[in-house]
Design a protein around this motif. Structure first.
Motif, mmCIF file in Angstrom:
data_model
loop_
_atom_site.group_PDB
_atom_site.id
_atom_site.type_symbol
_atom_site.label_atom_id
_atom_site.label_comp_id
_atom_site.label_asym_id
_atom_site.label_seq_id
_atom_site.Cartn_x
_atom_site.Cartn_y
_atom_site.Cartn_z
ATOM 1 N N ALA A 1 0.851 -1.184 0.000
ATOM 2 C CA ALA A 1 0.000 0.000 0.000
ATOM 3 C C ALA A 1 0.888 1.236 0.000
ATOM 4 C CB ALA A 1 -0.920 -0.008 1.214
ATOM 5 N N ILE A 2 1.167 1.735 -1.190
ATOM 6 C CA ILE A 2 1.996 2.922 -1.359
ATOM 7 C C ILE A 2 1.092 4.015 -1.915
ATOM 8 C CG2 ILE A 2 4.067 3.914 -2.381
ATOM 9 C CD1 ILE A 2 5.067 1.048 -2.818
ATOM 10 N N SER A 3 0.787 4.989 -1.101
ATOM 11 C CA SER A 3 -0.103 6.054 -1.541
ATOM 12 C C SER A 3 0.708 7.275 -1.959
ATOM 13 C CB SER A 3 -1.088 6.421 -0.427
ATOM 14 O OG SER A 3 -0.400 6.865 0.722
ATOM 15 N N GLU A 4 0.037 8.184 -2.637
ATOM 16 C CA GLU A 4 0.683 9.395 -3.121
ATOM 17 C C GLU A 4 0.321 10.579 -2.235
ATOM 18 O OE1 GLU A 4 -0.419 12.268 -6.692
ATOM 19 O OE2 GLU A 4 0.578 10.454 -7.446
ATOM 20 N N ARG A 5 1.330 11.308 -1.829
ATOM 21 C CA ARG A 5 1.132 12.556 -1.098
ATOM 22 C C ARG A 5 1.619 13.703 -1.976
ATOM 23 N NH1 ARG A 5 -1.541 9.484 1.312
ATOM 24 N NH2 ARG A 5 -1.740 9.235 3.569
ATOM 25 N N SER A 6 1.085 14.889 -1.732
ATOM 26 C CA SER A 6 1.378 15.998 -2.634
ATOM 27 C C SER A 6 1.549 17.309 -1.881
ATOM 28 C CB SER A 6 0.235 16.139 -3.654
ATOM 29 O OG SER A 6 0.419 17.245 -4.501
ATOM 30 N N LEU A 7 2.483 18.122 -2.354
ATOM 31 C CA LEU A 7 2.669 19.489 -1.869
ATOM 32 C C LEU A 7 2.683 20.398 -3.095
ATOM 33 C CD1 LEU A 7 5.562 19.131 0.767
ATOM 34 C CD2 LEU A 7 3.138 19.502 1.242
ATOM 35 N N ALA A 8 1.880 21.426 -3.091
ATOM 36 C CA ALA A 8 1.836 22.335 -4.237
ATOM 37 C C ALA A 8 1.454 23.728 -3.768
ATOM 38 C CB ALA A 8 0.836 21.836 -5.277
ATOM 39 N N LYS A 9 2.108 24.705 -4.347
ATOM 40 C CA LYS A 9 1.808 26.091 -4.015
ATOM 41 C C LYS A 9 2.409 26.990 -5.083
ATOM 42 C CE LYS A 9 1.576 29.022 0.111
ATOM 43 N NZ LYS A 9 2.014 29.171 1.530
ATOM 44 N N LEU B 1 5.001 18.942 -6.053
ATOM 45 C CA LEU B 1 5.761 17.699 -5.866
ATOM 46 C C LEU B 1 4.921 16.630 -5.197
ATOM 47 C CD1 LEU B 1 6.621 18.507 -2.647
ATOM 48 C CD2 LEU B 1 8.554 19.440 -3.840
ATOM 49 N N THR B 2 5.106 15.422 -5.684
ATOM 50 C CA THR B 2 4.461 14.258 -5.090
ATOM 51 C C THR B 2 5.536 13.350 -4.511
ATOM 52 O OG1 THR B 2 4.482 12.988 -7.161
ATOM 53 C CG2 THR B 2 2.546 14.353 -6.735
ATOM 54 N N TYR B 3 5.171 12.626 -3.488
ATOM 55 C CA TYR B 3 6.104 11.700 -2.851
ATOM 56 C C TYR B 3 5.301 10.544 -2.258
ATOM 57 C CZ TYR B 3 4.667 14.158 1.433
ATOM 58 O OH TYR B 3 3.934 14.711 2.454
ATOM 59 N N PRO B 4 5.933 9.401 -2.017
ATOM 60 C CA PRO B 4 5.199 8.217 -1.568
ATOM 61 C C PRO B 4 5.033 8.134 -0.055
ATOM 62 C CG PRO B 4 7.475 7.629 -1.940
ATOM 63 C CD PRO B 4 7.350 9.099 -2.312
ATOM 64 N N ARG B 5 4.019 7.387 0.335
ATOM 65 C CA ARG B 5 3.831 7.032 1.739
ATOM 66 C C ARG B 5 3.470 5.553 1.799
ATOM 67 N NH1 ARG B 5 2.906 8.874 6.838
ATOM 68 N NH2 ARG B 5 1.538 7.596 8.130
ATOM 69 N N PHE B 6 4.264 4.774 2.527
ATOM 70 C CA PHE B 6 4.035 3.339 2.671
ATOM 71 C C PHE B 6 3.100 3.085 3.851
ATOM 72 C CE2 PHE B 6 7.809 3.553 0.193
ATOM 73 C CZ PHE B 6 7.957 2.358 -0.479
ATOM 74 N N GLU B 7 2.177 2.152 3.632
ATOM 75 C CA GLU B 7 1.250 1.745 4.691
ATOM 76 C C GLU B 7 1.413 0.246 4.927
ATOM 77 O OE1 GLU B 7 -0.400 4.098 6.041
ATOM 78 O OE2 GLU B 7 -0.530 5.680 4.528
ATOM 79 N N GLY B 8 1.372 -0.177 6.187
ATOM 80 C CA GLY B 8 1.475 -1.598 6.471
ATOM 81 C C GLY B 8 1.099 -1.897 7.905
ATOM 82 N N ALA B 9 0.232 -2.870 8.086
ATOM 83 C CA ALA B 9 -0.216 -3.208 9.441
ATOM 84 C C ALA B 9 0.845 -3.983 10.208
ATOM 85 C CB ALA B 9 -1.504 -4.029 9.360
ATOM 86 N N ASN B 10 1.669 -4.753 9.498
ATOM 87 C CA ASN B 10 2.626 -5.642 10.160
ATOM 88 C C ASN B 10 4.066 -5.162 10.037
ATOM 89 O OD1 ASN B 10 0.510 -7.486 10.786
ATOM 90 N ND2 ASN B 10 0.619 -8.256 8.690
ATOM 91 N N VAL B 11 4.289 -4.065 9.321
ATOM 92 C CA VAL B 11 5.642 -3.534 9.118
ATOM 93 C C VAL B 11 5.647 -2.052 9.467
ATOM 94 C CG1 VAL B 11 7.507 -3.192 7.460
ATOM 95 C CG2 VAL B 11 6.044 -5.209 7.261
ATOM 96 N N ASP B 12 6.676 -1.619 10.157
ATOM 97 C CA ASP B 12 6.789 -0.221 10.565
ATOM 98 C C ASP B 12 7.528 0.572 9.477
ATOM 99 O OD1 ASP B 12 7.055 2.204 11.775
ATOM 100 O OD2 ASP B 12 8.377 1.516 13.398
ATOM 101 N N PHE B 13 6.788 1.395 8.745
ATOM 102 C CA PHE B 13 7.370 2.214 7.686
ATOM 103 C C PHE B 13 7.566 3.668 8.132
ATOM 104 C CE2 PHE B 13 5.286 -1.155 5.127
ATOM 105 C CZ PHE B 13 6.365 -1.537 4.334
#
Length: 333
Positions: free
Chosen positions: A121-129, A142-154
């Motif tokens: 579960a890699i979602s997209e985050r965004s900063l724009a101005k 700019l966009t950058y990733p965010r990892f999600e995981g119930a069993n792994v600490d990201f």
């Protein structure tokens, strides 16, 4: 569609899941009902219409593979992606088609990467101005990733990407001391794609940016980060290759021979081919882009050649790397 959760069904309707029944030159949604700048731009451009259909097909293929929390995460991420696409490209009215093309290209590639193996579960985050300070017109997107995981600490890797993005956003916002009395135009654009190397135990984040803050020309580069999905940690080449110096010697030989051939048609810095110089460059983790097909070693402008020569890339088949890959590492031998 029977049996899907209501939020999922609603999202598919928003994206136009009935696109398969439309003519091939149309996007996934009904252009007769287009009521905003983004939809009109897609409907007017055959390439964008095709990209929209391909994106929906990739999204649907992945959605049908998931269930439970993973499916909910994907739906939320897609809603976020659509909102980010609309916001960013609507504000870029002078090149809205290029903006949409870039967004679709990255999204399609990422969705297709997610469907390979276990879904990370890699979602997209965004900063724009955007804004203006004196005579400086500026913007960042700019966009950058965010990892999600119930069993792994990201948390550490997520902080790494988020902190870097916030630092760039701050640096891309002019201050009074930046010569605001001079006519200038600043911009910074950043996107990312996801690669899935063999074995399904890792994900490569390939982050590319393009920027300009005055001067003779702008600057762009690609930098890669390998994340071990088993531990949630960033892994450098020393965590992929066997212990000792053998891997660096072999990589120096392989990359040096390839660059020497490239320099025939695209001359670079000859001193960069010296074993000691090249070994130093190859010790830098962000050069290693582990893809599903091969390893790409990236040299950005100025690394081994002048700006005019542009970037260099060396592709190495995984078969050539088998002797130096860790048996228990994140890249399958």
């Amino acid at each position: 569609m029977i049996g899907l959760a209501k939020p999922v069904m609603a999202m598919l309707l928003v994206l136009g899941a009935g696109g398969a029944a439309l003519a091939q030159e149309r996007p996934s949604f009904d252009c007769a009902k287009a009521d905003n700048t983004i939809d009109h731009a897609i409907c007017k451009n055959g390439g964008l219409a095709k990209a929209d259909r391909e994106m929906v097909a990739a999204y649907t293929a992945l959605l049908n593979k998931l269930n439970g929390a993973a499916k909910d995460d994907l739906v939320k991420d897609q809603v976020r992606w659509v909102a980010n696409r609309n916001r960013a490209c609507r504000s870029d009215s002078d090149s809205i088609e290029d903006c949409l093309k870039n967004r679709y290209t990255s999204r399609i590639k990422n969705l297709r990467a997610y469907v390979q193996g276990t879904y990370p579960a890699i979602s997209e985050r965004s900063l724009a101005k955007q804004g203006k300070l004196g005579k400086i017109t500026w913007s960042y997107d700019l966009t950058y990733p965010r990892f999600e995981g119930a069993n792994v600490d990201f948390s550490a890797v997520n902080a790494r990407f988020a902190d870097a993005a916030n630092k760039i956003a701050d640096e891309s916002t002019p201050k009074a001391a930046d010569g605001s009395e001079r006519e200038q135009q600043w911009y910074y654009e950043q996107g990312f794609t996801v690669e899935r190397p063999p074995g399904g135990q890792a994900a490569t984040i390939s982050l590319s940016f393009d920027s300009y803050r005055g001067g003779a020309h702008g600057y762009g580069a690609t930098r890669c980060t390998l994340v071990d999905l088993r531990s949630g940690k960033v892994i450098g080449p020393d965590g992929v290759f066997t212990a000792g110096e053998q891997w660096l010697r072999l990589m120096t030989q392989l990359v040096g021979a390839d660059l020497k051939k490239q320099f025939v048609d695209n001359p670079g810095f000859e001193d960069a081919l010296q074993p000691a110089s090249l070994a130093k460059l190859l010790s830098e983790a962000n050069r290693y882009c582990w893809t599903d097909k091969h390893l790409e070693v990236i040299f950005n402008a100025y690394d081994v050649g002048p700006y005019a020569a542009g970037p260099y890339q060396v592709d190495i088949p995984y078969d050539r790397l088998k002797p130096i890959l860790r048996p228990d590492g994140p890249i399958a031998r």
